[in-house]
Design a protein around this motif. Structure first.
Motif, PDB file in Angstrom:
ATOM      1  N   HIS A 155      -6.681  -0.539  11.433  1.00  0.00           N
ATOM      2  CA  HIS A 155      -4.709   0.240  11.546  1.00  0.00           C
ATOM      3  C   HIS A 155      -4.598  -0.624  12.932  1.00  0.00           C
ATOM      4  O   HIS A 155      -2.858  -0.077  13.976  1.00  0.00           O
ATOM      5  CB  HIS A 155      -5.288   1.247  11.692  1.00  0.00           C
ATOM      6  CG  HIS A 155      -5.108   2.339  10.463  1.00  0.00           C
ATOM      7  ND1 HIS A 155      -4.028   1.761   9.465  1.00  0.00           N
ATOM      8  CD2 HIS A 155      -6.374   3.356   9.715  1.00  0.00           C
ATOM      9  CE1 HIS A 155      -4.218   2.411   8.330  1.00  0.00           C
ATOM     10  NE2 HIS A 155      -5.739   3.007   8.612  1.00  0.00           N
ATOM     11  N   ASN A 184      -0.228   0.857   8.986  1.00  0.00           N
ATOM     12  CA  ASN A 184      -0.362   1.838   7.636  1.00  0.00           C
ATOM     13  C   ASN A 184      -1.006   1.878   6.584  1.00  0.00           C
ATOM     14  O   ASN A 184      -2.183   1.222   6.900  1.00  0.00           O
ATOM     15  CB  ASN A 184       1.244   1.883   7.045  1.00  0.00           C
ATOM     16  CG  ASN A 184       1.752  -0.222   7.214  1.00  0.00           C
ATOM     17  OD1 ASN A 184       0.860  -0.420   6.424  1.00  0.00           O
ATOM     18  ND2 ASN A 184       2.733  -0.599   7.355  1.00  0.00           N
ATOM     19  N   HIS A 185      -0.784   2.085   5.200  1.00  0.00           N
ATOM     20  CA  HIS A 185      -1.914   1.905   4.183  1.00  0.00           C
ATOM     21  C   HIS A 185      -1.120   0.901   3.247  1.00  0.00           C
ATOM     22  O   HIS A 185      -1.395   1.038   1.305  1.00  0.00           O
ATOM     23  CB  HIS A 185      -2.050   3.545   3.732  1.00  0.00           C
ATOM     24  CG  HIS A 185      -3.458   4.081   4.420  1.00  0.00           C
ATOM     25  ND1 HIS A 185      -3.407   5.204   5.110  1.00  0.00           N
ATOM     26  CD2 HIS A 185      -4.822   3.687   5.118  1.00  0.00           C
ATOM     27  CE1 HIS A 185      -4.236   5.652   6.122  1.00  0.00           C
ATOM     28  NE2 HIS A 185      -4.688   4.900   5.592  1.00  0.00           N
ATOM     29  N   ARG A 205     -14.680   3.447  -0.504  1.00  0.00           N
ATOM     30  CA  ARG A 205     -13.476   4.635   0.343  1.00  0.00           C
ATOM     31  C   ARG A 205     -14.185   5.817  -0.456  1.00  0.00           C
ATOM     32  O   ARG A 205     -14.373   6.591  -0.558  1.00  0.00           O
ATOM     33  CB  ARG A 205     -12.456   4.475   0.288  1.00  0.00           C
ATOM     34  CG  ARG A 205     -11.049   5.035   0.182  1.00  0.00           C
ATOM     35  CD  ARG A 205      -9.587   4.422  -0.070  1.00  0.00           C
ATOM     36  NE  ARG A 205      -8.930   5.453   0.600  1.00  0.00           N
ATOM     37  CZ  ARG A 205      -7.788   5.125   0.628  1.00  0.00           C
ATOM     38  NH1 ARG A 205      -7.266   4.925  -0.365  1.00  0.00           N
ATOM     39  NH2 ARG A 205      -6.291   6.619   1.351  1.00  0.00           N
ATOM     40  N   HIS A 246     -12.286  -0.387   8.610  1.00  0.00           N
ATOM     41  CA  HIS A 246     -10.867   0.441   8.076  1.00  0.00           C
ATOM     42  C   HIS A 246     -10.379   0.855   9.033  1.00  0.00           C
ATOM     43  O   HIS A 246      -8.668   0.481   9.758  1.00  0.00           O
ATOM     44  CB  HIS A 246     -10.840   1.743   7.831  1.00  0.00           C
ATOM     45  CG  HIS A 246      -9.841   2.368   6.797  1.00  0.00           C
ATOM     46  ND1 HIS A 246      -9.758   2.612   5.989  1.00  0.00           N
ATOM     47  CD2 HIS A 246      -8.304   3.307   7.780  1.00  0.00           C
ATOM     48  CE1 HIS A 246      -8.119   3.516   5.337  1.00  0.00           C
ATOM     49  NE2 HIS A 246      -7.711   4.023   6.834  1.00  0.00           N
ATOM     50  N   GLU A 247     -10.532   1.367  10.529  1.00  0.00           N
ATOM     51  CA  GLU A 247      -9.537   1.742  11.360  1.00  0.00           C
ATOM     52  C   GLU A 247      -9.185   0.599  12.192  1.00  0.00           C
ATOM     53  O   GLU A 247      -8.348   0.697  13.387  1.00  0.00           O
ATOM     54  CB  GLU A 247     -10.780   2.720  12.596  1.00  0.00           C
ATOM     55  CG  GLU A 247     -11.001   3.678  11.956  1.00  0.00           C
ATOM     56  CD  GLU A 247      -9.404   4.854  11.191  1.00  0.00           C
ATOM     57  OE1 GLU A 247      -8.305   4.543  11.849  1.00  0.00           O
ATOM     58  OE2 GLU A 247     -10.104   5.180  10.202  1.00  0.00           O
ATOM     59  N   GLU A 255      -2.243  -2.848  11.919  1.00  0.00           N
ATOM     60  CA  GLU A 255      -1.391  -2.616  10.620  1.00  0.00           C
ATOM     61  C   GLU A 255      -1.384  -1.474  10.466  1.00  0.00           C
ATOM     62  O   GLU A 255      -2.746  -0.158  10.069  1.00  0.00           O
ATOM     63  CB  GLU A 255      -1.703  -3.166   9.050  1.00  0.00           C
ATOM     64  CG  GLU A 255      -1.688  -4.664   8.376  1.00  0.00           C
ATOM     65  CD  GLU A 255      -0.283  -5.014   8.422  1.00  0.00           C
ATOM     66  OE1 GLU A 255       0.700  -4.381   8.615  1.00  0.00           O
ATOM     67  OE2 GLU A 255       0.055  -6.251   9.049  1.00  0.00           O
ATOM     68  N   TYR A 313     -13.713  -2.104  -0.455  1.00  0.00           N
ATOM     69  CA  TYR A 313     -13.334  -1.171   0.123  1.00  0.00           C
ATOM     70  C   TYR A 313     -12.987  -0.235  -1.232  1.00  0.00           C
ATOM     71  O   TYR A 313     -13.253   1.593  -0.594  1.00  0.00           O
ATOM     72  CB  TYR A 313     -12.353  -1.619   1.112  1.00  0.00           C
ATOM     73  CG  TYR A 313     -10.567  -1.740   0.125  1.00  0.00           C
ATOM     74  CD1 TYR A 313      -9.817  -0.145   0.004  1.00  0.00           C
ATOM     75  CD2 TYR A 313     -10.730  -2.682  -0.208  1.00  0.00           C
ATOM     76  CE1 TYR A 313      -9.066  -1.032  -1.015  1.00  0.00           C
ATOM     77  CE2 TYR A 313      -9.327  -3.781  -1.140  1.00  0.00           C
ATOM     78  CZ  TYR A 313      -8.248  -2.172  -0.820  1.00  0.00           C
ATOM     79  OH  TYR A 313      -7.621  -3.075  -1.673  1.00  0.00           O
ATOM     80  N   PHE A 333      -2.291  -3.894   4.712  1.00  0.00           N
ATOM     81  CA  PHE A 333      -3.873  -3.294   5.348  1.00  0.00           C
ATOM     82  C   PHE A 333      -4.549  -3.014   4.704  1.00  0.00           C
ATOM     83  O   PHE A 333      -6.100  -4.033   5.359  1.00  0.00           O
ATOM     84  CB  PHE A 333      -2.674  -1.672   6.022  1.00  0.00           C
ATOM     85  CG  PHE A 333      -4.401  -0.624   6.211  1.00  0.00           C
ATOM     86  CD1 PHE A 333      -4.544  -1.048   7.760  1.00  0.00           C
ATOM     87  CD2 PHE A 333      -5.294  -0.394   4.889  1.00  0.00           C
ATOM     88  CE1 PHE A 333      -5.847  -0.280   7.404  1.00  0.00           C
ATOM     89  CE2 PHE A 333      -6.437   0.443   6.027  1.00  0.00           C
ATOM     90  CZ  PHE A 333      -6.163   0.099   6.921  1.00  0.00           C
ATOM     91  N   TRP A 334      -4.602  -3.418   3.419  1.00  0.00           N
ATOM     92  CA  TRP A 334      -5.989  -3.479   2.520  1.00  0.00           C
ATOM     93  C   TRP A 334      -6.304  -5.385   2.213  1.00  0.00           C
ATOM     94  O   TRP A 334      -7.349  -5.290   1.889  1.00  0.00           O
ATOM     95  CB  TRP A 334      -5.593  -2.971   1.278  1.00  0.00           C
ATOM     96  CG  TRP A 334      -5.495  -1.284   1.418  1.00  0.00           C
ATOM     97  CD1 TRP A 334      -4.264  -0.453   0.988  1.00  0.00           C
ATOM     98  CD2 TRP A 334      -6.023   0.239   1.546  1.00  0.00           C
ATOM     99  NE1 TRP A 334      -4.523   0.591   1.384  1.00  0.00           N
ATOM    100  CE2 TRP A 334      -5.378   0.815   1.741  1.00  0.00           C
ATOM    101  CE3 TRP A 334      -7.434  -0.228   1.923  1.00  0.00           C
ATOM    102  CZ2 TRP A 334      -6.214   2.119   1.691  1.00  0.00           C
ATOM    103  CZ3 TRP A 334      -8.620   1.163   2.290  1.00  0.00           C
ATOM    104  CH2 TRP A 334      -7.572   1.973   2.228  1.00  0.00           C
TER     105      TRP A 334
END
Length: 120
Positions: A78, A83-84, A103, A74-75, A81, A99, A88-89
């Protein structure tokens, strides 16, 4: 006081966990970062600064491997990307296709996990 002692005891282990997982997962992403930091944050598991610092909560040392993997991926994502959003996903799902499940499990982890008692 208890929290500060736990942080002092587990900071090095947390750094090793984070460092090893960043190295492993970044073989896939090949993203540039400046450094890895371990923090004692009350409400965050991790963050990624605009200057390329990947920060992780020292409690990463207590996570089951599949949740630590998700957190690191996840990090890392970033870095590319900020943002979310959908892109990103999509990046996250390259390494962690489930995920959404992880999450949710990470959000519930701290409420159910009992941190080790230490002598004071």
């Amino acid at each position: 006081p208890q929290e500060k002692k736990l942080f002092a005891i587990y900071k090095q282990k947390a750094f090793k966990v984070a460092f090893d997982l960043v190295a492993e997962h970044n073989k896939h992403y090949n993203l540039l970062f400046k450094k890895i930091a371990i923090r004692n944050s009350r409400s965050r598991w991790g963050s990624c600064s605009s200057k390329g610092t990947l920060s992780f909560n020292y409690k990463i040392a207590f996570l089951p491997e599949h949740l630590a993997d998700y957190l690191v991926v996840h990090e890392l994502c970033h870095l590319k990307e900020r943002n979310h959003g959908k892109d990103f996903w999509s990046l996250v799902s390259q390494k962690v296709p489930d995920y959404v499940v992880r999450r949710k499990e990470l959000r519930n982890f701290e409420r159910t996990f009992k941190f080790p008692a230490i002598g004071i």
